[in-house]
Design a protein around this motif. Structure first.
Motif, PDB file in Angstrom:
ATOM      1  N   LYS A 511       0.822  -1.206   0.000  1.00 44.89           N
ATOM      2  CA  LYS A 511       0.000   0.000   0.000  1.00 44.89           C
ATOM      3  C   LYS A 511       0.857   1.258   0.000  1.00 44.89           C
ATOM      4  CE  LYS A 511      -4.071  -1.964   2.268  1.00 44.89           C
ATOM      5  NZ  LYS A 511      -4.922  -1.926   3.482  1.00 44.89           N
ATOM      6  N   ASN A 512       1.909   1.245   0.796  1.00 43.06           N
ATOM      7  CA  ASN A 512       2.789   2.410   0.848  1.00 43.06           C
ATOM      8  C   ASN A 512       3.475   2.637  -0.501  1.00 43.06           C
ATOM      9  OD1 ASN A 512       2.184   2.864   3.522  1.00 43.06           O
ATOM     10  ND2 ASN A 512       3.903   1.647   4.291  1.00 43.06           N
ATOM     11  N   ALA A 513       3.920   1.542  -1.144  1.00 44.66           N
ATOM     12  CA  ALA A 513       4.563   1.672  -2.447  1.00 44.66           C
ATOM     13  C   ALA A 513       3.589   2.230  -3.482  1.00 44.66           C
ATOM     14  CB  ALA A 513       5.109   0.316  -2.893  1.00 44.66           C
ATOM     15  N   LYS A 514       2.342   1.737  -3.426  1.00 44.85           N
ATOM     16  CA  LYS A 514       1.326   2.231  -4.368  1.00 44.85           C
ATOM     17  C   LYS A 514       1.044   3.709  -4.147  1.00 44.85           C
ATOM     18  CE  LYS A 514      -2.832   0.573  -3.881  1.00 44.85           C
ATOM     19  NZ  LYS A 514      -3.961  -0.383  -3.936  1.00 44.85           N
ATOM     20  N   ARG A 515       0.981   4.116  -2.879  1.00 47.27           N
ATOM     21  CA  ARG A 515       0.727   5.524  -2.568  1.00 47.27           C
ATOM     22  C   ARG A 515       1.866   6.411  -3.073  1.00 47.27           C
ATOM     23  NH1 ARG A 515       0.487   4.960   2.493  1.00 47.27           N
ATOM     24  NH2 ARG A 515      -1.712   4.364   2.599  1.00 47.27           N
ATOM     25  N   ARG A 516       3.105   5.919  -2.906  1.00 49.79           N
ATOM     26  CA  ARG A 516       4.234   6.713  -3.385  1.00 49.79           C
ATOM     27  C   ARG A 516       4.227   6.826  -4.908  1.00 49.79           C
ATOM     28  NH1 ARG A 516       6.952   3.915   0.836  1.00 49.79           N
ATOM     29  NH2 ARG A 516       7.647   2.315  -0.637  1.00 49.79           N
ATOM     30  N   GLN A 517       3.867   5.731  -5.580  1.00 47.40           N
ATOM     31  CA  GLN A 517       3.815   5.765  -7.043  1.00 47.40           C
ATOM     32  C   GLN A 517       2.755   6.737  -7.537  1.00 47.40           C
ATOM     33  OE1 GLN A 517       5.690   4.499  -9.274  1.00 47.40           O
ATOM     34  NE2 GLN A 517       6.974   3.033  -8.161  1.00 47.40           N
ATOM     35  N   LYS A 519       1.607   9.394  -5.962  1.00 51.04           N
ATOM     36  CA  LYS A 519       2.055  10.761  -5.682  1.00 51.04           C
ATOM     37  C   LYS A 519       3.084  11.213  -6.715  1.00 51.04           C
ATOM     38  CE  LYS A 519       3.944  13.578  -1.923  1.00 51.04           C
ATOM     39  NZ  LYS A 519       4.474  13.557  -0.530  1.00 51.04           N
ATOM     40  N   LYS A 520       4.006  10.277  -7.057  1.00 42.18           N
ATOM     41  CA  LYS A 520       5.040  10.608  -8.032  1.00 42.18           C
ATOM     42  C   LYS A 520       4.426  10.876  -9.402  1.00 42.18           C
ATOM     43  CE  LYS A 520       9.487   8.832  -9.687  1.00 42.18           C
ATOM     44  NZ  LYS A 520      10.430   7.686  -9.611  1.00 42.18           N
ATOM     45  N   ALA A 521       3.457  10.055  -9.775  1.00 36.29           N
ATOM     46  CA  ALA A 521       2.805  10.239 -11.070  1.00 36.29           C
ATOM     47  C   ALA A 521       2.002  11.534 -11.101  1.00 36.29           C
ATOM     48  CB  ALA A 521       1.895   9.045 -11.363  1.00 36.29           C
ATOM     49  N   ALA A 522       1.338  11.866  -9.984  1.00 41.01           N
ATOM     50  CA  ALA A 522       0.569  13.114  -9.932  1.00 41.01           C
ATOM     51  C   ALA A 522       1.476  14.326 -10.049  1.00 41.01           C
ATOM     52  CB  ALA A 522      -0.220  13.168  -8.625  1.00 41.01           C
ATOM     53  N   GLN A 523       2.645  14.254  -9.382  1.00 43.92           N
ATOM     54  CA  GLN A 523       3.597  15.361  -9.500  1.00 43.92           C
ATOM     55  C   GLN A 523       4.088  15.508 -10.927  1.00 43.92           C
ATOM     56  OE1 GLN A 523       6.634  14.476  -6.664  1.00 43.92           O
ATOM     57  NE2 GLN A 523       5.450  15.262  -4.919  1.00 43.92           N
ATOM     58  N   ALA A 524       4.349  14.360 -11.583  1.00 47.02           N
ATOM     59  CA  ALA A 524       4.796  14.417 -12.973  1.00 47.02           C
ATOM     60  C   ALA A 524       3.716  15.009 -13.870  1.00 47.02           C
ATOM     61  CB  ALA A 524       5.177  13.018 -13.458  1.00 47.02           C
ATOM     62  N   ALA A 525       2.439  14.664 -13.606  1.00 45.96           N
ATOM     63  CA  ALA A 525       1.339  15.216 -14.400  1.00 45.96           C
ATOM     64  C   ALA A 525       1.202  16.713 -14.172  1.00 45.96           C
ATOM     65  CB  ALA A 525       0.037  14.508 -14.056  1.00 45.96           C
ATOM     66  N   GLY A 526       1.411  17.155 -12.913  1.00 47.81           N
ATOM     67  CA  GLY A 526       1.317  18.592 -12.616  1.00 47.81           C
ATOM     68  C   GLY A 526       2.420  19.375 -13.270  1.00 47.81           C
ATOM     69  N   GLU A 527       3.646  18.812 -13.267  1.00 46.82           N
ATOM     70  CA  GLU A 527       4.763  19.523 -13.897  1.00 46.82           C
ATOM     71  C   GLU A 527       4.579  19.618 -15.399  1.00 46.82           C
ATOM     72  OE1 GLU A 527       8.161  17.374 -12.745  1.00 46.82           O
ATOM     73  OE2 GLU A 527       8.126  18.073 -10.640  1.00 46.82           O
ATOM     74  N   GLY A 528       3.881  18.680 -15.999  1.00 47.18           N
ATOM     75  CA  GLY A 528       3.662  18.726 -17.449  1.00 47.18           C
ATOM     76  C   GLY A 528       2.367  19.373 -17.831  1.00 47.18           C
TER      77      GLY A 528
END
Length: 613
Positions: A511-517, A519-528
């Protein structure tokens, strides 16, 4: 002043037992030097009884009543003595005379000298087996071991015989725990290829039936290479240490056999081997309050380690010439000593609340055979006794920082201990600031000016001449870390899976790994955010793929763990069924709590079975 009024020293010589006064009276023998004849002496510090055995009989005196005689029985050849926890009963063992039907193991009421309340024949009784009878703390029952069974007898009705029994095949020894709701630990030695084991049972597992299925232990640990074991409960009765011995060391490292130390929690949640240095185990002692224990272990120079009651190592005392540990009555101070064939160095420690142990002083008490703390927790007595050493007999009294308080020479000294003191006379006090560090390099200047260690001629200037030099030191092990608190690091355990197999992770980790993934994907979407819609769509698809893969991995892990979880829950249900078969008024709070958890366990089993389908 309290120490001078209440501290006494009990001394046994070939002439008999004498009581010495405290420090202010310079440890003079009281009652005009009178002595009580005794070949065996037993002191009960909890009840204040002193029990003497001689050819005239068995005498019991009460230290809490100015050493007044409270019991006398005309018994000869008594070699074993024991007092019950509340001081109501006395157990005596007489050396067998060979008469048929002789009942030489007796239980006496200290309020009645006329006849024993219980007696039976006993062929042999070694020091390892003693005491043969054990009582619970309330003296409701007395327990004894026979072949494959432990019998319980009611102390209020010995004449009724066996009240209840616990059947365990192959049992060798047992120990009753302390506390309001005691438990019984049983050791079964290794036999015919089967491993030895330590098992813990509830007192409600005792039954009046002579036959029937053996009950399930609430805690158990199995191990090989053991022929006998010493069982040691802590004061709270929630943790057990099993010190196992084997007469043969298959590694050929120790002539005297192999030893190991095992830990069990009373509820069965934790059982493990205590990790110690290679070599023999010299001494293991629980603190009187049951919160810590110290083990002295390994080949010389031996190492000493402080553990908490959950078997977590807290403090490393380092290595040195030592084989003994002794706790003060209040569990505040402790000493590490090296006696017997060691020089007699004693280190005094103050155990702090955070687990750190501070050195208060060091002293050398040469030729020491025994040592023990005074009831005030601030004085230590060491003795040189016969027949271990037949010269320089006597005793020394030290302060808790190593200062020598008194030294007494005795022609032939057999035994010496501090006498019992009534409860509440002394209280737990921290070390006085002025005392600490005063005697770190030898008590009363005894170590001052000691000559340097002898160096053979061929080793002198060995470094310059290229000659080999000795790296061994009895004082410390150069390979060991310096003393200090033990710091814990998360270690990466090596996997036993085949090469290429993936190590399964827990549900929480997934669950923690999924949550981190995410968050990382959302940050990448926001930066783009300034890119075209096509790139945003690609990011979303990538996030969805990662999330799906993690969900599938977590589902596979849950499915793999489900059968094991179901087996554990079904085992709990079997224990609950055994508890239901017992009388309701005999159940402990822990057992009642288990009964209340039955609906929740059944519900969890059903949900796990659905997940497996």
């Amino acid at each position: 002043a309290a120490m001078a009024a209440s501290m006494r020293v009990i001394e046994r010589t070939p002439e008999g037992v004498a009581v010495r006064a405290g420090q202010d009276e310079k440890f003079q023998i009281l009652d005009n030097g009178s002595r009580t004849k005794a070949s065996v002496l037993q002191i009960s510090y909890k009840t204040g009884h002193l029990v003497f055995s001689s050819q005239e009989g068995v005498t019991v005196k009460s230290a809490f009543e100015a050493y007044k005689t409270v019991f006398f029985a005309k018994l000869t050849h008594v070699v074993g003595l024991d007092v019950s926890p509340l001081g109501n009963f006395l157990v005596t063992y007489q050396r067998p005379s060979g008469d048929k039907g002789e009942k030489n193991l007796k239980v006496w009421s200290l309020k009645d000298e006329s006849a024993p309340v219980y007696e039976q024949p006993q062929k042999a009784a070694s020091q390892d087996m003693w005491p043969l009878y054990q009582f619970d703390e309330t003296e409701t029952f007395m327990y004894r071991a026979v072949s494959n069974e432990v019998h319980a007898l009611k102390c209020s009705a010995y004449g009724d015989g066996i009240s209840t029994r616990l059947r365990v095949k192959g049992l060798d020894s047992f120990a009753i725990s302390h506390g309001k709701f005691p438990k019984i630990a049983i050791y079964v030695p290794e036999s015919k290829g089967a491993p030895g084991s330590v098992q813990v049972y509830e007192m409600s597992d005792f039954t009046s039936e002579k036959t029937g299925a053996a009950p399930q232990p609430c805690a158990r640990r199995s191990f090989f290479r053991s022929s006998r074991a010493k069982l040691m409960w802590n004061a709270s009765g929630n943790a057990l240490l099993a010190w196992a011995f084997s007469d043969v060391d298959k590694t050929n490292q120790n002539y005297f056999g192999e030893q190991s130390l095992h830990y069990l929690s009373a509820d069965g949640n934790l059982e493990q081997l205590v990790e110690l240095k290679d070599g023999p185990i010299h001494d293991v002692k629980w603190s009187p309050n049951g919160q810590h224990f110290v083990a002295v272990h390994g080949f010389m120079p031996a190492k000493a380690t402080l553990f908490d009651y959950k078997c977590k190592p807290i403090y490393d005392f380092g290595s040195g010439p030592r084989n003994t540990v002794q706790w003060s009555p209040f569990s505040r101070f402790l000493i590490l000593g090296g006696f017997g064939n060691l020089p007699g160095d004693i280190e005094f420690y103050d155990k702090k609340a955070d687990g750190k142990c501070k050195v208060m002083g060091k002293v050398r008490a040469a030729c020491t055979v025994n040592c023990s703390w005074a009831p005030d927790g601030r004085h230590l007595i060491t003795s040189t006794t016969s027949p271990r050493l037949r010269v320089d007999n006597g005793f020394k009294v030290f302060h808790y920082n190593g200062d020598l308080v008194h030294e007494e020479k005795v022609d032939v000294l057999l035994e010496v201990e501090f006498g019992p003191s009534p409860p509440g006379v002394f209280e737990d006090r921290p070390a006085s600031p002025g005392k600490i560090g005063k005697n770190q390099k030898g008590g009363s200047g005894q170590n001052a000016g000691r000559p340097a260690a002898y160096v053979p001629p061929h080793l002198k200037n060995a470094k310059n001449k290229g000659q080999p030099s000795s790296n061994f030191s009895l004082a410390y092990d150069k390979k060991e870390d310096s003393p200090g608190k033990i710091k814990f690091q998360v270690s990466q355990r090596s996997s036993n899976l085949p090469p290429g197999a993936e190590l399964a992770t827990s549900k929480a980790a997934s669950k923690n790994a999924k949550r981190r993934q995410r968050k990382k994907a959302a940050q990448a979407a926001g930066e783009g955010g300034g890119t075209n819609a096509g790139s945003n769509q690609e990011v979303k698809e990538e996030v969805a793929q990662v999330s799906k893969a993690l969900e599938e991995k977590a589902a596979l892990q849950v499915a793999a763990d489900a059968p094991k979880r179901i087996r554990n829950l079904e085992k709990k249900l079997r224990q609950i069924e055994q508890i239901k078969a017992k009388p309701a008024d005999a159940l402990t709070p822990e057992q009642l709590k288990k009964l209340e958890s039955e609906p929740q366990i059944r519900k969890e089993i059903e949900s796990l079975r659905k997940e497996c389908q």
